[in-house]
Design an enzyme around this catalytic site. Sequence first.
Site, PDB file in Angstrom:
ATOM      1  N   GLY A  24      64.269  10.572   1.985  1.00 28.03           N
ATOM      2  CA  GLY A  24      63.718  11.912   2.163  1.00 28.03           C
ATOM      3  C   GLY A  24      62.931  12.480   1.004  1.00 28.03           C
ATOM      4  N   TRP A  46      59.836  11.933  -0.027  1.00 26.59           N
ATOM      5  CA  TRP A  46      58.482  12.356   0.337  1.00 26.59           C
ATOM      6  C   TRP A  46      58.520  13.606   1.215  1.00 26.59           C
ATOM      7  CZ3 TRP A  46      54.047   8.369   1.259  1.00 26.59           C
ATOM      8  CH2 TRP A  46      53.837   7.652   0.060  1.00 26.59           C
ATOM      9  N   ASP A  55      62.972   8.475  11.201  1.00 23.27           N
ATOM     10  CA  ASP A  55      63.509   7.232  10.651  1.00 23.27           C
ATOM     11  C   ASP A  55      64.557   6.696  11.619  1.00 23.27           C
ATOM     12  OD1 ASP A  55      63.691   5.933   7.526  1.00 23.27           O
ATOM     13  OD2 ASP A  55      65.259   5.387   8.935  1.00 23.27           O
ATOM     14  N   ASP A  97      62.916   5.493  16.311  1.00 21.18           N
ATOM     15  CA  ASP A  97      61.937   4.493  15.895  1.00 21.18           C
ATOM     16  C   ASP A  97      60.540   4.997  16.273  1.00 21.18           C
ATOM     17  OD1 ASP A  97      60.385   2.227  15.417  1.00 21.18           O
ATOM     18  OD2 ASP A  97      61.954   0.861  16.102  1.00 21.18           O
ATOM     19  N   ASP A 105      55.896   5.685   3.423  1.00 21.41           N
ATOM     20  CA  ASP A 105      56.356   4.945   2.245  1.00 21.41           C
ATOM     21  C   ASP A 105      57.257   3.794   2.682  1.00 21.41           C
ATOM     22  OD1 ASP A 105      56.545   4.463  -0.526  1.00 21.41           O
ATOM     23  OD2 ASP A 105      58.422   5.573  -0.669  1.00 21.41           O
ATOM     24  N   LYS A 111      52.077   2.841   2.067  1.00 19.88           N
ATOM     25  CA  LYS A 111      52.359   1.810   1.069  1.00 19.88           C
ATOM     26  C   LYS A 111      51.858   0.447   1.564  1.00 19.88           C
ATOM     27  CE  LYS A 111      56.387   1.689  -0.980  1.00 19.88           C
ATOM     28  NZ  LYS A 111      57.864   1.499  -1.162  1.00 19.88           N
TER      29      LYS A 111
END
Length: 231
Positions: free
Chosen positions: A82, A84, A105, A121, A146, A186
């Site tokens: 958490g 970000w 998540d 998901d 990320d 990322k």
Amino acid sequence: MARPGQGSKPQGNQLKVRVKTGKGRTVAQKIWLERQLNDPYVIEAKKLGYRSRAAFKLIEIDDKYKFLKVGGRIVDLGAAPGGWSQVAAKRVKAEDGKGRVVAIDMHGMDPLPAVTIFKKDFYDEDAPRVLIDALGGEKADCVLSDMASHATGHRQTDHINIIALAETGYEFAREVLKPGGTYLAKVLRGGTEGQLLTMMKKDFTSVRHVKPMASRDDSAELFVLAMGFRG
């Protein structure tokens, strides 16, 4: 490739913490734990209440490119633990009711002030609609990712896996972003990220790699920042 970040890194402990082997630790675990205990970003994150050192990566990138605007609607993919989401909520002033942050998540995460969290998901077919509804029926100004797959230890395999996540996140972002929106994800160095950039340049006016100061120097980690979604 840009490397945002102003000034020096945060200062951690002056005396380096040493960790002994034993207690079931392998040498690799000892090295990892020592690095964590002596990492100035880990120390600063605990001091400021951030859930991960990764928060500083987003802070540095946004300080330079300024895409987390007051009143913005933000989606955080694979958001746990958490860090970000915390940064995004603060920057869009979600606690003041000016912006909204939705985190998703599949493993879930502990509640955060002014952040709507879904244990779900983002691959699910209904995920885009669920998140847009949570944003008040409006599309997002920014999609953050990320995410990283579990490391296998095989560099090329790990690279392919994380690029696949970034590509899937990009396809998701195309569904939920409003025109002018931003996607930050990322990736890892290794070659394939160039193909991802080529794809993204068709949909965004500006696409670049960035490596914040908070990313470890010995890490292959990069972030791809795509701004100005054409819609």
